[in-house]
Scaffold this motif. Structure first.
Motif, mmCIF file in Angstrom:
data_model
loop_
_atom_site.group_PDB
_atom_site.id
_atom_site.type_symbol
_atom_site.label_atom_id
_atom_site.label_comp_id
_atom_site.label_asym_id
_atom_site.label_seq_id
_atom_site.Cartn_x
_atom_site.Cartn_y
_atom_site.Cartn_z
ATOM 1 N N ARG A 9 0.829 -1.213 0.000
ATOM 2 C CA ARG A 9 0.000 0.000 0.000
ATOM 3 C C ARG A 9 0.861 1.260 0.000
ATOM 4 O O ARG A 9 0.502 2.270 -0.615
ATOM 5 C CB ARG A 9 -0.933 0.000 1.206
ATOM 6 C CG ARG A 9 -2.089 -0.950 1.045
ATOM 7 C CD ARG A 9 -3.088 -0.842 2.198
ATOM 8 N NE ARG A 9 -3.834 -2.081 2.262
ATOM 9 C CZ ARG A 9 -3.754 -2.974 3.254
ATOM 10 N NH1 ARG A 9 -2.988 -2.745 4.299
ATOM 11 N NH2 ARG A 9 -4.466 -4.073 3.211
ATOM 12 N N LYS A 122 -4.202 -0.466 -7.742
ATOM 13 C CA LYS A 122 -4.983 -0.127 -6.537
ATOM 14 C C LYS A 122 -6.134 -1.122 -6.354
ATOM 15 O O LYS A 122 -6.351 -1.638 -5.243
ATOM 16 C CB LYS A 122 -5.519 1.298 -6.653
ATOM 17 C CG LYS A 122 -6.310 1.764 -5.430
ATOM 18 C CD LYS A 122 -6.742 3.206 -5.564
ATOM 19 C CE LYS A 122 -7.873 3.281 -6.546
ATOM 20 N NZ LYS A 122 -8.627 4.547 -6.509
ATOM 21 N N GLU A 125 -4.788 -4.743 -5.471
ATOM 22 C CA GLU A 125 -4.381 -4.914 -4.065
ATOM 23 C C GLU A 125 -5.567 -5.289 -3.176
ATOM 24 O O GLU A 125 -5.419 -6.045 -2.232
ATOM 25 C CB GLU A 125 -3.707 -3.623 -3.573
ATOM 26 C CG GLU A 125 -3.111 -3.717 -2.187
ATOM 27 C CD GLU A 125 -4.104 -3.423 -1.074
ATOM 28 O OE1 GLU A 125 -3.932 -3.988 0.024
ATOM 29 O OE2 GLU A 125 -5.032 -2.630 -1.313
#
Length: 128
Positions: A9, A122, A125
């Protein structure tokens, strides 16, 4: 080795901040930072899944930045990884971002390419 989602992240956040900085200031070199962190996030998302899927890993095969080699290793071990089609279709380009974005003074990457990759990574993940 423990690879955590929080370090992944962090790369995603760094890429987002670099993209936003480019949008605000137009500083083209900041795109290199976005490209590097997107490659790192993609690499770590693959490695994270390999570490989760295998009791022990071959360090020689894991210690690479080459996304294709990592995917080949996972496949050879019988692992089915979650990898978006966009990543698979651009695996060589994204792999090249690891070194090219840091050492190649002529490195060029379009901002729309970085934004598409960012959105893909993004979302990826959240699925791993």
């Amino acid at each position: 080795m423990e690879l955590t989602k929080s370090i992944i992240r962090a790369d995603i956040i760094a890429a987002k901040q670099a993209i936003e900085y480019f949008d605000q200031k137009g500083t083209k070199e900041i795109k290199n930072i976005a490209a590097y962190h997107l490659q790192q996030a993609a690499e770590k998302l693959i490695k994270y899944q390999i570490y989760q899927g295998l009791k022990s890993t071959d360090n020689h095969r894991m210690y690479t930045h080459d996304l294709s080699r990592l995917l080949d290793y996972a496949e050879a071990e019988g692992l089915t990884l979650i990898v978006p089609d966009y990543i698979r279709n651009h695996v060589n380009q994204i792999t090249d971002w690891e070194a090219g974005s840091r050492y190649d003074f002529s490195f060029v990457c379009r901002i729309d390419t970085l934004k598409k990759c960012y959105e893909t990574v993004k979302e990826w993940e959240t699925k791993v």
